[in-house]
Design an enzyme around this catalytic site. Structure first.
Site, PDB file in Angstrom:
ATOM      1  CE  LYS A  20      -8.624  -3.130   3.884  1.00  0.00           C
ATOM      2  NZ  LYS A  20      -7.541  -2.388   3.304  1.00  0.00           N
TER       3      LYS A  20
ATOM      4  CD1 TRP B 282      -2.108  -2.152   2.004  1.00  0.00           C
ATOM      5  CD2 TRP B 282      -2.893  -1.425   0.044  1.00  0.00           C
ATOM      6  NE1 TRP B 282      -3.088  -3.019   1.584  1.00  0.00           N
ATOM      7  CE2 TRP B 282      -3.573  -2.603   0.386  1.00  0.00           C
ATOM      8  CE3 TRP B 282      -3.200  -0.792  -1.159  1.00  0.00           C
ATOM      9  CZ2 TRP B 282      -4.574  -3.164  -0.428  1.00  0.00           C
ATOM     10  CZ3 TRP B 282      -4.188  -1.352  -1.973  1.00  0.00           C
ATOM     11  CH2 TRP B 282      -4.856  -2.516  -1.603  1.00  0.00           C
TER      12      TRP B 282
ATOM     13  CG  ASP C 187      -3.196   3.950   4.196  1.00  0.00           C
ATOM     14  OD1 ASP C 187      -4.166   3.751   4.951  1.00  0.00           O
ATOM     15  OD2 ASP C 187      -3.008   3.295   3.147  1.00  0.00           O
TER      16      ASP C 187
HETATM   17  C1  PLP Z   1      -7.028  -1.978   2.027  1.00  0.00           C
HETATM   18  C2  PLP Z   1      -6.023  -0.908   2.113  1.00  0.00           C
HETATM   19  C3  PLP Z   1      -5.937   0.100   1.134  1.00  0.00           C
HETATM   20  C4  PLP Z   1      -6.782   0.117  -0.114  1.00  0.00           C
HETATM   21  O1  PLP Z   1      -8.097   0.393   0.162  1.00  0.00           O
HETATM   22  P1  PLP Z   1      -9.187   0.567  -0.992  1.00  0.00           P
HETATM   23  O2  PLP Z   1     -10.313   1.198  -0.241  1.00  0.00           O
HETATM   24  O3  PLP Z   1      -9.483  -0.776  -1.527  1.00  0.00           O
HETATM   25  O4  PLP Z   1      -8.618   1.473  -2.021  1.00  0.00           O
HETATM   26  C5  PLP Z   1      -5.005   1.096   1.333  1.00  0.00           C
HETATM   27  N1  PLP Z   1      -4.203   1.122   2.408  1.00  0.00           N
HETATM   28  C6  PLP Z   1      -4.267   0.170   3.363  1.00  0.00           C
HETATM   29  C7  PLP Z   1      -3.348   0.247   4.540  1.00  0.00           C
HETATM   30  C8  PLP Z   1      -5.169  -0.866   3.240  1.00  0.00           C
HETATM   31  O5  PLP Z   1      -5.226  -1.824   4.194  1.00  0.00           O
END
Ligand code: PLP
Length: 360
Positions: free
Chosen positions: A195, A101, A171
């Protein structure tokens, strides 16, 4: 009705109380004769839902008044582009590469300017967090970017990098609301809620007010300018109403559980059950350097791909779902987010012990 123990990395398990409440309110939300899916986002009823969600989130995280909370859509992956579009004044930013990511965000940033790799743990398949206590940080960086909890590899920053005064952008998708955070350490933190907090389709961006600007990169769509949404209290256009409503219920649930310190205590206790077993097992092994382990995502292997596949299949039959590791890593991964009860982890460990007995 039989609910399984769901170890999915995302979309993931939600608190049963929240799902039951939502089910009970499905046809008639608080006497208004319609579901939250069917009402205007400009209605008084919805206004109350989104305001309450924001207030509870602010309360949970202790978000200072000089930070805005935005409810957006497009996936965390779209934010990978919004960050440089909104923050790259010098067209140069630093990225710490700790997994897929982070790498995707880094690659996206390269479309808009210079993305500098400040550190990386690619040399050991992202199984650790690099030392970020004295990074070589160029003077003209607009920000330093991290992925704080690496969902796929199961690592987490337990100390934030020293950005030497640069804005920290994080993030936090897979560790959002799993423990207390000091929001003032960040310029921007954001999460896709699927998540740990709600249904897919909502991203929450928490941004310091002075970083909101009309001076974004040329060509930035109105919808991707953070200021657009900040100026309109996340109601510039139709927001993901139902998702926000569920997030609000999860915030309420978290407060009733005792808030983020209590969640941290529970999450540590829960993760310890699994990590202690992995550290003592002759068959299963954790894949992450101990001091960098995540409380949320726990990857492990037997060292034999066929045995891994057999384990995943047998676990599924026994009611443990979504234990297969990410396609790029193999092995297994148990995601044990806030809503996974401790009994779920204990039951998994009991099953792993039995499997180990049968296959040693
Ligand atoms: C799942 C995830 C993403 C991507 O998320 P989407 O909503 O599918 O774009 C980005 N960063 C992290 C840390 C993730 O776990």
């Amino acid at each position: 009705m039989a609910r399984v123990y769901n170890f999915s990395a995302g979309p993931a398990v939600l608190p049963e109380e929240v799902l039951k409440e939502a089910a009970a309110e499905m046809l008639d939300y608080e006497g208004c004769g319609m579901s939250v899916m069917e009402m205007s986002h400009r209605s008084k009823v919805f206004d109350k839902i989104i305001k309450k969600a924001e207030a509870d989130l602010r309360d949970l995280m202790g978000i200072p008044d000089n930070y805005k909370v935005l409810f957006l859509q497009g996936g965390a992956s779209l934010i990978f582009a919004s960050i440089p579009m909104n923050l790259m004044k010098n067209k140069k930013a630093g990225y710490i590469l700790t997994g897929q990511w982070a790498k995707k965000a880094y690659q996206e940033a390269k479309i808009y300017g210079e993305a500098v790799e400040l550190a990386s743990s690619a040399d050991q398949t992202f199984s650790y967090i690099p030392d970020c206590s004295d990074l070589d940080i160029p003077e003209d960086l607009d920000y330093v970017y991290i992925c704080e909890n690496n969902t796929i590899y199961g690592t987490k920053y337990h100390t934030l990098p020293d950005t030497k005064g640069k804005i920290l952008v994080a993030d936090v998708s897979s560790c959002f609301l799993s423990e207390p955070v000091d929001v003032t350490k960040y310029g921007v933190l954001y999460a896709g809620v699927q998540k740990n907090v709600g249904p897919a389709g909502v991203q929450i961006v928490i941004i310091r007010e002075d970083l909101l600007s009309d001076e974004v990169l040329p060509g930035t769509p109105t919808m991707m300018k953070f200021k657009t949404h900040a100026d309109n209290d996340s109601l510039y256009n139709t927001p993901p109403c139902y998702g926000i409503y569920i997030c609000g219920k999860v915030f309420k649930w978290l407060k009733a559980m005792g808030g983020l310190s209590e969640m941290k205590r529970r999450n540590e206790e829960k993760a310890k059950v699994l990590y202690d077993f992995l550290d003592s097992s002759a068959l299963f092994k954790g894949t992450v350097r101990k001091e960098d382990r995540s409380l949320m995502n726990v990857p492990f292997v037997t060292g034999d791909a066929e045995l891994d596949a057999l384990f995943v299949a047998e676990a599924k039959k026994a009611g443990f779902e979504n234990l297969k590791g990410h396609r790029t890593v193999g092995g297994m991964r148990a995601s044990i987010y806030n809503a996974m009860p401790k009994e779920g982890v204990e039951a998994l460990v009991a099953f792993m012990k039995k499997f180990e007995e049968e296959h040693k």
